[in-house]
Design a protein around this motif. Sequence first.
Motif, PDB file in Angstrom:
ATOM      1  N   VAL A   1       0.886  -1.176   0.000  1.00 22.61           N
ATOM      2  CA  VAL A   1       0.000   0.000   0.000  1.00 22.61           C
ATOM      3  C   VAL A   1       0.916   1.215   0.000  1.00 22.61           C
ATOM      4  O   VAL A   1       1.790   1.331   0.865  1.00 22.61           O
ATOM      5  CB  VAL A   1      -0.905   0.042   1.256  1.00 22.61           C
ATOM      6  N   THR A   2       0.763   2.089  -0.983  1.00 26.77           N
ATOM      7  CA  THR A   2       1.522   3.349  -0.975  1.00 26.77           C
ATOM      8  C   THR A   2       0.548   4.471  -0.642  1.00 26.77           C
ATOM      9  O   THR A   2      -0.655   4.360  -0.906  1.00 26.77           O
ATOM     10  CB  THR A   2       2.177   3.623  -2.348  1.00 26.77           C
ATOM     11  N   LEU A   3       1.067   5.552  -0.030  1.00 28.13           N
ATOM     12  CA  LEU A   3       0.128   6.633   0.253  1.00 28.13           C
ATOM     13  C   LEU A   3       0.697   8.027   0.070  1.00 28.13           C
ATOM     14  O   LEU A   3       1.841   8.281   0.429  1.00 28.13           O
ATOM     15  CB  LEU A   3      -0.540   6.514   1.624  1.00 28.13           C
ATOM     16  N   THR A   4      -0.120   8.871  -0.541  1.00 24.98           N
ATOM     17  CA  THR A   4       0.143  10.317  -0.649  1.00 24.98           C
ATOM     18  C   THR A   4      -1.156  10.990  -0.241  1.00 24.98           C
ATOM     19  O   THR A   4      -1.979  11.348  -1.078  1.00 24.98           O
ATOM     20  CB  THR A   4       0.519  10.733  -2.086  1.00 24.98           C
ATOM     21  N   ILE A   5      -1.348  11.137   1.056  1.00 22.18           N
ATOM     22  CA  ILE A   5      -2.628  11.642   1.561  1.00 22.18           C
ATOM     23  C   ILE A   5      -2.460  13.038   2.154  1.00 22.18           C
ATOM     24  O   ILE A   5      -3.405  13.563   2.756  1.00 22.18           O
ATOM     25  CB  ILE A   5      -3.237  10.664   2.599  1.00 22.18           C
ATOM     26  N   THR A   6      -1.295  13.617   2.023  1.00 24.19           N
ATOM     27  CA  THR A   6      -0.899  14.927   2.564  1.00 24.19           C
ATOM     28  C   THR A   6      -0.901  14.906   4.099  1.00 24.19           C
ATOM     29  O   THR A   6      -1.495  14.028   4.717  1.00 24.19           O
ATOM     30  CB  THR A   6      -1.727  16.132   2.045  1.00 24.19           C
ATOM     31  N   GLU A   7      -0.271  15.916   4.662  1.00 21.56           N
ATOM     32  CA  GLU A   7      -0.063  15.961   6.116  1.00 21.56           C
ATOM     33  C   GLU A   7      -1.379  15.754   6.876  1.00 21.56           C
ATOM     34  O   GLU A   7      -1.450  14.981   7.833  1.00 21.56           O
ATOM     35  CB  GLU A   7       0.545  17.321   6.522  1.00 21.56           C
ATOM     36  N   LYS A   8      -2.428  16.434   6.422  1.00 20.72           N
ATOM     37  CA  LYS A   8      -3.665  16.403   7.208  1.00 20.72           C
ATOM     38  C   LYS A   8      -4.355  15.039   7.162  1.00 20.72           C
ATOM     39  O   LYS A   8      -5.157  14.722   8.032  1.00 20.72           O
ATOM     40  CB  LYS A   8      -4.619  17.515   6.767  1.00 20.72           C
ATOM     41  N   GLY A   9      -4.018  14.238   6.157  1.00 21.89           N
ATOM     42  CA  GLY A   9      -4.658  12.925   6.015  1.00 21.89           C
ATOM     43  C   GLY A   9      -4.282  11.945   7.111  1.00 21.89           C
ATOM     44  O   GLY A   9      -4.942  10.911   7.280  1.00 21.89           O
ATOM     45  N   TYR A  10      -3.237  12.244   7.874  1.00 21.99           N
ATOM     46  CA  TYR A  10      -2.771  11.294   8.899  1.00 21.99           C
ATOM     47  C   TYR A  10      -3.553  11.375  10.202  1.00 21.99           C
ATOM     48  O   TYR A  10      -3.406  10.534  11.060  1.00 21.99           O
ATOM     49  CB  TYR A  10      -1.257  11.480   9.142  1.00 21.99           C
ATOM     50  N   ARG A  11      -4.368  12.403  10.356  1.00 19.22           N
ATOM     51  CA  ARG A  11      -5.215  12.561  11.557  1.00 19.22           C
ATOM     52  C   ARG A  11      -4.389  12.416  12.834  1.00 19.22           C
ATOM     53  O   ARG A  11      -4.716  11.658  13.746  1.00 19.22           O
ATOM     54  CB  ARG A  11      -6.351  11.532  11.593  1.00 19.22           C
ATOM     55  N   MET A  12      -3.282  13.143  12.838  1.00 16.66           N
ATOM     56  CA  MET A  12      -2.357  13.048  13.954  1.00 16.66           C
ATOM     57  C   MET A  12      -2.676  14.155  14.957  1.00 16.66           C
ATOM     58  O   MET A  12      -3.045  15.258  14.566  1.00 16.66           O
ATOM     59  CB  MET A  12      -0.951  13.240  13.401  1.00 16.66           C
TER      60      MET A  12
END
Length: 489
Positions: free
Chosen positions: A123-134
């Motif tokens: 699985v590769t991901l480019t979900i941008t910083e906000k996509g990580y729900r950190m």
Amino acid sequence: MERLSDSTLASADGLESRLPRVSVKPGIVHLGLGAFARAHTAVFTEDAMLASGDFIWGIVGVTQRSDTVVQQLAPQDGLFTVAERGDNSAPLRVISSIVGAVSGRDNPEKVVEHIAAPTTSIVTLTITEKGYRMDPRTGSLNTADGQILSDLAGNPPLTALGQITRGIQQRSRQGWGPLTVVSCDNLPGNGELTGRLVRAFAAALPDDEAAPLLAWIQANVTFPNTMVDRMVPATTPGDLAAVEHQLGLRDEAAVVAEPFMQWVIEDNFAGRRPRWEDAGAVFSADVAAWEAAKLRLLNASHSMLAYLGLATGKATIADAVNEDSFLTACERMMFDDVLPTIHLPAEFDAETYCKQVLGRFANPALGHTTAKVGSDGSQKIGLRLLSTVRENLDAGREPRWATLAVAAWMRHVATTSLEDLNDPLAGELHALLPADHSANAVVPALLACRSIFDDGLAADAGFIQQLKHWYSIIDEHGPEGLRNEILHG
Ligand code: CS2
């Protein structure tokens, strides 16, 4: 005009699909099918398949919040073009490594199934910083996030973290093989971070689900760190028209990019992987150092140019870096503030790197807008700028230039209406803003945002004073005053 597709491409003159499409089988699920993924990950993967002749790495791409890219790619059989812009550009190229596109918003269960499929190894991901729900305060998963709570409650998962963890859970129950999750976002230690968030999601499930899942992840899933680099602006209607003119077919999913591209990957795969090294990717044990250097030199300067440019009416990064005082500010930040604080990867020539980065920013053909690079500032400045600020302050040095970039971001927040501020924290930031937009009012107000500034930074008298200084220069002295202060202050 006819749309690009397998059949129209076959009958068009000139360009062709380099991969034998019928032989390409899905092996990768990619989350976040934006322009960057198409211009970077999809190209590396296509080149790896071409070089190795191993066609089991077709990509099933997943869009996150909007299904636009799925709508664009579906009638095109997943085909799209990459148009390079600038010196040494390669000719227009059709990329055919995407074999399926799914809207994660509309078909979350399909996404889970694809991740769980026995044919999927990566699985590769480019979900941008906000996509990580950190949660920036803890560096772990934000378990107060409504969408994360919904995914944890067992609803069809809409967050990337939920989709990955539920996919792994289904895999573990079906007894399929190992999985490698490869983050391709601009975050320090992006692989470790993703692993931490996935484990936090798993641990937050009911006990009888959490324990076996965590054990399975421990034995079967890895999260290599990576550093990705390619400047990819938003595609404009003019870009689409230019591609159409050249291709003789309409491509709604075309992307434009600079000629440069780089991928440094940690060799920590749980199972099989494409031979990305045959496509020019570099496998390194020192990826964390590569990522820190890239974030704090390239991305930090990019953000600085974006906010200085936005403050002075410059529409593109190339326009901003052509202002010699802004170029100077970038150089000073790189050499005075950043380089003394980072450990460089072996064989990394800082001078050559910085020069090359500034040259890439100046690419006049790219049209990378200051608005685009300046978006999501609340998610970016901590990683790109505040680490540099903090480490200099800890060492007793004054991070004058990194502070200029933060002040320019503050000015951008204070002078942009709520509707126009493209940032997931726009509401929170605007609620903090005082009616008076002077430096003395805005700086302390925004420093109170604990999702961005920690207690130590918010209380540092030297940092506060420097922020107010730069903010008032930008706010009261106009472009000429700013230029003078940078060059002669
Ligand atoms: C940019 C990056 O938009 C941004 O925040 O700084 O997307 C940048 O173009 C890439 O990281 C370059 O590799």
